[in-house]
Design a protein around this motif. Structure first.
Motif, short mmCIF file in Angstrom:
data_model
loop_
_atom_site.label_atom_id
_atom_site.label_comp_id
_atom_site.label_asym_id
_atom_site.label_seq_id
_atom_site.Cartn_x
_atom_site.Cartn_y
_atom_site.Cartn_z
N SER A 1 44.74 38.21 43.58
CA SER A 1 43.70 39.12 44.10
C SER A 1 42.58 38.72 44.56
O SER A 1 42.09 37.68 44.07
N ALA A 2 42.00 39.35 45.55
CA ALA A 2 40.63 38.75 45.91
C ALA A 2 39.50 39.17 44.91
O ALA A 2 38.49 38.29 44.83
N ASP A 3 39.78 40.32 44.02
CA ASP A 3 38.86 40.44 43.19
C ASP A 3 38.56 39.60 42.13
O ASP A 3 37.42 39.23 41.76
N PHE A 4 39.67 38.74 41.61
CA PHE A 4 39.65 37.92 40.62
C PHE A 4 38.83 36.72 41.36
O PHE A 4 38.03 36.01 40.47
N GLU B 1 35.25 36.89 41.53
CA GLU B 1 34.45 36.87 40.17
C GLU B 1 34.24 35.45 39.94
O GLU B 1 33.34 34.98 39.42
N SER B 2 35.33 34.69 40.28
CA SER B 2 35.30 33.22 39.78
C SER B 2 34.34 32.28 40.67
O SER B 2 33.46 31.58 40.18
N PHE B 3 34.52 32.64 42.09
CA PHE B 3 33.83 31.66 43.15
C PHE B 3 32.26 32.06 43.13
O PHE B 3 31.28 31.27 43.26
N GLN B 4 31.81 33.25 42.83
CA GLN B 4 30.58 33.67 42.58
C GLN B 4 29.82 32.74 41.56
O GLN B 4 28.73 32.42 41.63
N ASN B 5 30.50 32.43 40.51
CA ASN B 5 29.91 31.82 39.34
C ASN B 5 30.08 30.50 39.49
O ASN B 5 29.04 29.78 39.34
N TRP B 6 31.34 30.12 40.07
CA TRP B 6 31.16 28.44 40.37
C TRP B 6 30.29 27.91 41.28
O TRP B 6 29.63 26.70 40.91
#
Length: 223
Positions: A175-178, A181-186
């Protein structure tokens, strides 16, 4: 000159002050996150028509697990990638880079007992030679799995409250939601590494091992 008659506890604090203060900051920040997250999540649950959770129940909830390990995951990825990239890549003038040529590197090692894997040699030495990056990536994968599980469980609760069908973990991982969440932190962690690498070319911080000496020319690479 070595300090004599120093109390063992004072010596322990002096020898471990950096890690102890860092640990304290982690625990204080984590406590603040959980306290605030508990209130935020209960407000969200009330809007969905669900009962609020106690703090004990919140600590193992998908909301708490996702929020915590989503950030840990990005930190461990940042450090693991940075350790690996600095093995093979250079940045002229950066205090975070190894010197541009091996002839410039300082071969001196402080006197003292060698770590036991080095003394043992063979496979132990080979594993030890890559243990730092391996540890960071192991912690990244564990955090990634816990982040995914927490986010999936939180999503399932929200879907049930909205009377929508739930999806499996593998479907949620697509899903795009998951991935949002990951890429905005990476990306923020990689930006922090880039900033440190580049700014250390021209800027200094007196007495910091992350900075070149004040008198060092901008072209000097490494500390």
């Amino acid at each position: 000159m070595a300090r004599t008659n120093e109390h063992p506890f004072r010596r322990f604090l002096r020898h471990n002050a950096l890690s102890l203060v860092a640990l304290a900051l982690v625990l204080v920040s984590l406590a603040g996150q959980l306290l605030a997250g508990h209130r935020v999540y209960n407000a969200e649950r009330l809007e969905l028509g669900l009962l609020p959770l106690t703090m004990g129940a919140y600590l193992t909830s998908g909301h708490a697990m996702s929020a915590t390990f989503e950030n840990w995951e990005s930190e461990f990825l940042q450090m693991g990638m940075f350790v690996m990239l600095t093995v093979v890549l250079r940045q002229k003038g950066s205090a975070e880079s190894r010197p541009m040529s091996k002839s410039q590197e300082d071969p001196r090692i402080e006197r003292g007992p060698k770590p036991w894997p080095v003394r043992a040699g063979g496979i132990w030495k080979a594993l030890y030679a890559h243990s730092l990056a391996a540890a960071f990536f192991a912690m990244f994968f564990v955090s990634f799995a816990l982040h995914a599980d927490g986010s999936w469980r939180r999503d399932a609760i929200e879907r049930v409250a909205r009377h929508e069908p739930t999806i499996g973990l593998l479907a949620y991982l697509q899903s795009a939601d998951f991935w949002f969440e990951s890429f905005q932190n990476w990306q923020s962690e990689f930006l922090a590494v880039l900033s440190l690498v580049v700014l250390s070319i021209w800027l200094r911080q007196k007495d910091s091992p992350q900075s070149k000496p004040l008198e060092a020319p901008h072209s000097q690479t490494g500390t």
